[in-house]
Enzyme design. Structure first.
Site, PDB file in Angstrom:
ATOM      1  N   SER A  73      35.215 -26.275  -2.571  1.00  0.00           N
ATOM      2  CA  SER A  73      36.613 -25.860  -3.003  1.00  0.00           C
ATOM      3  C   SER A  73      37.833 -26.893  -2.513  1.00  0.00           C
ATOM      4  CB  SER A  73      37.175 -24.448  -2.471  1.00  0.00           C
ATOM      5  OG  SER A  73      36.322 -23.580  -3.364  1.00  0.00           O
TER       6      SER A  73
ATOM      7  N   LYS B  96      39.866 -28.144  -5.257  1.00  0.00           N
ATOM      8  CA  LYS B  96      40.839 -27.473  -5.837  1.00  0.00           C
ATOM      9  C   LYS B  96      42.214 -28.047  -5.840  1.00  0.00           C
ATOM     10  CE  LYS B  96      38.381 -23.152  -6.354  1.00  0.00           C
ATOM     11  NZ  LYS B  96      37.627 -22.391  -5.485  1.00  0.00           N
TER      12      LYS B  96
ATOM     13  N   TYR C 294      34.558 -28.789 -13.638  1.00  0.00           N
ATOM     14  CA  TYR C 294      34.764 -27.930 -12.164  1.00  0.00           C
ATOM     15  C   TYR C 294      33.430 -28.162 -11.470  1.00  0.00           C
ATOM     16  CZ  TYR C 294      34.742 -24.107  -9.087  1.00  0.00           C
ATOM     17  OH  TYR C 294      34.786 -23.456  -7.981  1.00  0.00           O
TER      18      TYR C 294
ATOM     19  N   TYR D 261      41.562 -18.615   1.005  1.00  0.00           N
ATOM     20  CA  TYR D 261      41.162 -17.577   0.119  1.00  0.00           C
ATOM     21  C   TYR D 261      41.900 -16.212   1.153  1.00  0.00           C
ATOM     22  CZ  TYR D 261      37.433 -20.609  -0.737  1.00  0.00           C
ATOM     23  OH  TYR D 261      36.705 -22.155  -0.903  1.00  0.00           O
TER      24      TYR D 261
ATOM     25  N   VAL E 236      32.962 -23.955   0.578  1.00  0.00           N
ATOM     26  CA  VAL E 236      31.551 -23.516   0.974  1.00  0.00           C
ATOM     27  C   VAL E 236      30.715 -24.815   1.494  1.00  0.00           C
ATOM     28  CG1 VAL E 236      31.734 -21.294  -0.153  1.00  0.00           C
ATOM     29  CG2 VAL E 236      30.684 -23.277  -1.297  1.00  0.00           C
TER      30      VAL E 236
HETATM   31  N1  GLN Z   1      31.221 -24.607  -6.086  1.00  0.00           N
HETATM   32  C1  GLN Z   1      31.736 -23.492  -5.515  1.00  0.00           C
HETATM   33  C2  GLN Z   1      31.859 -22.213  -6.455  1.00  0.00           C
HETATM   34  O1  GLN Z   1      32.442 -22.277  -7.241  1.00  0.00           O
HETATM   35  C3  GLN Z   1      33.097 -23.614  -4.633  1.00  0.00           C
HETATM   36  C4  GLN Z   1      33.532 -22.279  -3.928  1.00  0.00           C
HETATM   37  C5  GLN Z   1      34.040 -22.785  -2.597  1.00  0.00           C
HETATM   38  O2  GLN Z   1      34.016 -23.631  -1.959  1.00  0.00           O
HETATM   39  N2  GLN Z   1      34.747 -21.750  -1.969  1.00  0.00           N
HETATM   40  O3  GLN Z   1      31.325 -21.150  -5.969  1.00  0.00           O
END
Ligand code: GLN
Length: 305
Positions: free
Chosen positions: A61, A64, A189, A241, A259
């Site tokens: 993420s 993003k 993505y 988050y 993550v």
């Molecule tokens: N690729 C992960 C997902 O889409 C990214 C989520 C994350 O890093 N929180 O679930």
């Protein structure tokens, strides 16, 4: 600074035993949970670092903010803001409990999966491969690292198991928020999440955001100042988050977690910080990474509040 960072990792190392590796993307559970690294990029040419600062991991993420950035650069603030709002949701990053409501821009922000997937449609390019290639080029430019690449095993793993993200993309389509083929949008993505980098790279990317879009070493204005400000504001309110409020109180700087265990933290006007420790809390944030940032923030008085 180097001594300070080494002491910091020593003091926080025991937290790497807490939490769990992300296993919902099977390939991510193969990393070494003991890895722990930090890198700091301030106005000086040389970085300061400690531990596994040059170990590669997938950004997940942390991609993003750069999807948001390229959407802003390609389509402008108005179109971005019309598609994806900026209010924090207070829900997990992959939540899809929209069932009782029609999905609207006010329910999503650029730092949750739904928002980031939607914003891939505002990146320009003939194919989704072209769009992704442009995104990777932008990240190479912001990090100053021409060798950034995709971890193909993680990309395959995400593509095979990403059913929640697939559901989110089809939901966007069902509600008329995206027009393009959902699988193609997901390709962009998933590939963005699978870009491999190091804490050093994250520190340098964060530094550009910290200095209003300018690389203070080369003097080059890489990002328009108003876009850097937009991104930092969204990172502050939504970057961690549903842990963003607590992070704002305890650390007090814009940051983005992934993550894969990475955190990119922006100290406006002062420095960029990259961290890596793959064991996560229940919200998907690196536990040792957050603890190290809390301590560093106290020691260097980093909070912007
Ligand atoms: N690729 C992960 C997902 O889409 C990214 C989520 C994350 O890093 N929180 O679930």
């Amino acid at each position: 600074m180097k001594r300070l960072l080494e002491n910091l990792l020593n003091d926080c190392r025991h937290y790497t035993a807490d939490g769990r590796l992300a296993s919902y993307i099977p390939e991510l559970s193969k990393v070494d949970r003991n890895d722990f690294g930090i890198s700091v990029a301030n106005g000086a040419k040389e970085l300061s670092f400690a531990g596994d600062h040059d170990k590669k991991f997938t950004m997940q993420s942390v991609a993003k903010p750069f999807i948001l950035l390229l959407a802003l650069m390609d389509s402008g603030e108005e179109r971005v803001h019309d598609l994806v709002g900026v209010e924090s949701t207070g829900k997990p990053f992959d939540a899809f409990n929209y069932s009782d409501l029609a999905l609207k821009r006010d329910h999503i922000n650029p730092m949750i999966n739904t928002g980031a997937i939607a914003l891939c449609t505002l990146i320009k390019g003939e194919t989704y491969k072209d769009r992704f290639d442009r995104l990777l080029d932008l990240m190479k430019k912001v990090s100053g690292n021409e060798s950034l690449e995709v971890d193909e095993a993680v990309f395959r793993s995400e593509t095979e198991t990403g059913n929640k993200n697939r559901a989110l993309a089809y939901m966007l389509k069902a509600y008329g928020m995206i027009e393009d083929d959902a699988e193609e949008v997901l390709y962009c993505y998933f590939r963005a999440c699978s870009i491999r980098m190091t804490a050093d790279d994250l520190a340098k990317m964060a530094r550009v955001l910290a200095f209003r879009g300018k690389d203070p070493v080369s003097g080059e204005q890489i990002i328009r100042p108003e876009y850097a400000r937009y991104i930092n504001a969204v990172l502050m309110t939504c970057g961690m988050y549903d842990g963003s409020g607590e992070f704002a109180v305890k650390v007090g700087i814009p940051a983005k977690s992934g993550v894969g265990g990475g955190i990119m933290a922006v100290v406006p006007g002062r420095m960029g910080i990259g961290l890596y420790s793959p064991a996560l809390d229940s919200k998907g944030n690196s536990i040792a990474g957050i603890k190290a940032l809390e301590k560093l923030s106290r020691e260097l008085d980093l909070s912007i509040y």
